[in-house]
Scaffold this active site. Structure first.
Site: not given
Ligand SMILES: [Zn+2]
Ligand SMILES: *[C@@H]1O[C@H](CO)[C@@H](O)[C@H](O)[C@H]1NC(C)=O
Ligand SMILES: *[C@@H]1O[C@H](CO)[C@@H](O)[C@H](O)[C@H]1NC(C)=O
Ligand SMILES: *[C@@H]1O[C@H](CO)[C@@H](O)[C@H](O)[C@H]1NC(C)=O
Length: 558
Positions: A158, A160, A191, A225-226, A254, A532
């Site tokens: 992804h 984002d 990520d 995705e987030e 993925d 994150h």
């Molecule tokens: Zn991710």
């Protein structure tokens, strides 16, 4: 000398910390710690060594290594300084373009700049592909194969990221892309701009080498995705279903955790073959309004509190069913790592012996990091209601989030909450409505109204008894045993196991495209990668694993 009991205890502890590590890896998108790669000084000593001899059929078979078509290129990618610098620079510059989103109506126009960067930096890749912009910012790249009877293979990541948080807290700022010679820092470093750039980079190098696929290869990059993939992956899925049809893909791989894990001379690679389910329950308690000087015994706030509190008083019954991929993770540990005998026996019998199953569940439950693999969770996350000090609340609402374990389903949850709500409604002389169905007629005292707001069943389990899995596992063995860490594997093997994601990825939108969905990328996720959180980073070497592995894997399957 320690007593038998002490040995047993210690062995269980070591085993648990190992498990905890595996599970945390799966949870890495949701917590800031991800100890998927233990540093040597942090290793637990003494409990993991060579495979033990067992005459039984292996529950965790070793897969045959697959010979690489161009091993030299993977070695070059891993070890050439110039290649590494260029690769790091490409990732670093991708990180420098913010693409974070949040749940509250994000500004997606920032993705335009990111697209421009990708198209310039990977011009060769975009030129070679059929490029589709799906719902404006979703990117689908199709590298058309010459043999249309081969199902296309899809790889996803992804674009984002989550928001940066407080920029002041970052040592180098969230969008620095700073490289300290070992690690690359910034939001999205692990990520998962590393995966997105890594895939493009492997394709770039394939094209340099004259890549002409027989099997069609698809790259698909969502952009939200987030926050559930509502605009990105869900539209991409519709697009691909129209273009190729249902069940038309060879596989989808993925993002996930870095697959490679090392512990006490035993090396594992784990790919998630399943995801837990999801359910947001909305609860509404409606009671008549009025002045608080003439209050009923329980206001709507008291009523909903009682309901939630009773619901929380008991956990869901833990359950370890045979399709839960956690069982395969455990079996691989039991078959190849040297763990305490009775524990090993329990794990290897857990799929048919109830008592063994119970003991294994107990062990998993005893650790907060592993218990969620066998437990449906409930979390009252939102509550709203009440306006004034002198007015009775008329409408109080709450949202209870659930992550559904394998073996449970929506009914498990609806039955339980309905049972508890029936009790509360009767005690308070109120009505009860569940999913629009009136179970107790609303009264003058009001009603409790329960409904599912968003739900996602437990993801279909990807089979691991077929050639697609054997091939992927075999490629991983070759990659780590022969290409990446030949010394480490001089007299050792890489054990490849299935595993679970307790959270959901963009793949939730892709179930109709294939039964074969894997989550996880080459490389390792270090102890403190800040996913994150602040100071998110990726090891440059770990990033190169993605490029070097996918170069040969794609070459081989296409
Ligand atoms: Zn991710
Ligand atoms: C790679 O970059 C480092 C600095 O990060 C530099 O010292 C080294 O000379 C570069 N190597 C090549 C081959 O460009
Ligand atoms: C295309 O792939 C199918 C399935 O593997 C194979 O049987 C067939 O021979 C291939 N066709 C060509 C032209 O290579
Ligand atoms: C109660 O409040 C919620 C949230 O504000 C709202 O969506 C719902 O329609 C209200 N219910 C009634 C019956 O007014």
């Amino acid at each position: 000398m320690p007593s038998h009991n002490q040995v047993r205890k210690r062995s269980q502890l070591a085993f648990r910390s190992f498990l905890a590590m595996l599970v945390l890896c799966g949870l890495y998108q949701f917590f800031h710690l991800s100890p998927c790669m233990m540093r040597s000084e942090e290793r637990v000593s003494g409990y993991f060594s060579t495979p033990t001899d067992s005459t039984d059929e292996p529950l965790c078979p070793l897969y045959d290594k697959v010979e690489f078509k161009d091993p030299d290129s993977s070695v070059y990618i891993l070890h050439d300084d110039e290649f590494k610098n260029k690769s790091v620079s490409r990732l670093s510059r991708a990180i420098q373009i913010p693409t974070w989103i949040d749940d509250e109506g994000s500004d997606f126009t920032k993705f335009t700049k990111f697209h421009e960067y990708l198209e310039t930096e990977f011009q060769r890749v975009f030129d070679a592909a059929n490029v589709f912009k799906v719902n404006t910012y979703g990117i689908v790249l199709e590298f058309k194969g010459s043999n249309s009877s081969l199902k296309p293979a899809m790889f996803t990541a992804h674009q984002d990221t989550v928001p940066p948080g407080d920029p002041q807290k970052w040592d180098k700022g969230p969008f620095s892309g700073y490289y300290d010679g070992t690690r690359v820092y910034g939001r999205g470093a692990s990520d998962c701009k590393n995966l997105l750039i890594g895939l493009l980079e492997s394709m770039d190098y394939l094209l340099v080498k004259g890549f002409k696929p027989e099997r069609t290869i698809i790259f698909a990059f969502g952009f939200d995705e987030e926050s559930s993939g509502k605009y990105g992956a869900s539209h991409i899925s519709k697009f691909l279903l129209e273009k190729y049809g249902p069940n038309s893909l060879y596989h989808i791989i993925d993002e996930g955790f870095g697959v490679f894990m090392e512990l006490q001379n035993k090396n594992f690679a784990m790919l998630a073959t399943g995801e837990k389910g999801y359910l947001d329950l909305g609860i509404e308690v409606l009671q008549p309004g009025g002045h608080s000087s003439i209050a009923p015994d329980h206001t709507a706030i008291g009523t909903i509190s009682k309901l939630i509190s009773r619901y929380e008083d008991r956990l869901y019954n833990p359950i370890l069913v045979n399709v839960n991929p956690t069982l395969n993770t455990l079996q691989c540990i039991a078959e190849y790592a040297d763990i305490e005998k009775s524990l090993k026996k329990d794990i290897l019998r857990a799929h048919f012996d109830e008592k063994s199953n119970e003991r294994v569940i107990q062990l998993l439950l005893d650790d907060t990091n592993t218990k969620y693999n066998v437990l449906t969770t409930h979390a009252a996350d939102i509550i709203n209601g009440g306006d004034k000090a002198n007015a009775l609340p008329q409408n109080v609402t709450a949202l209870i989030n659930h992550r559904i374990a394998h073996g449970n389903d929506f009914d498990t949850i609806m039955d339980r909450i309905t049972g508890i709500a029936t009790g509360v409604a009767k005690e308070h002389g109120m009505g009860l409505i569940v999913e629009e169905e009136i179970l107790i007629e609303p009264t003058l005292a009001g009603s409790i109204n329960i409904k599912a707001i968003y739900k996602l069943p437990v993801a279909p389990i990807t089979p691991i008894n077929d050639e697609i899995w054997a091939s992927l596992a075999g490629h991983y063995r070759t990659f780590y045993e022969d290409i990446t860490y030949p010394e480490k594997f001089e007299d050792d093997v890489l054990v490849v196991s299935a595993g679970i994601m307790t959270g959901n990825t963009d793949t939730r939108h892709y179930w109709d495209l294939t039964d074969h969905i894997f989550r996880g990328q080459p490389g390792f996720t270090p102890m403190t990668s800040g996913v994150h959180g602040i100071n998110e980073y990726i090891d440059a070497d770990s990033h190169l694993h993605i490029v070097a592995f996918y170069y040969n894997y794609i070459l081989s399957i296409s």
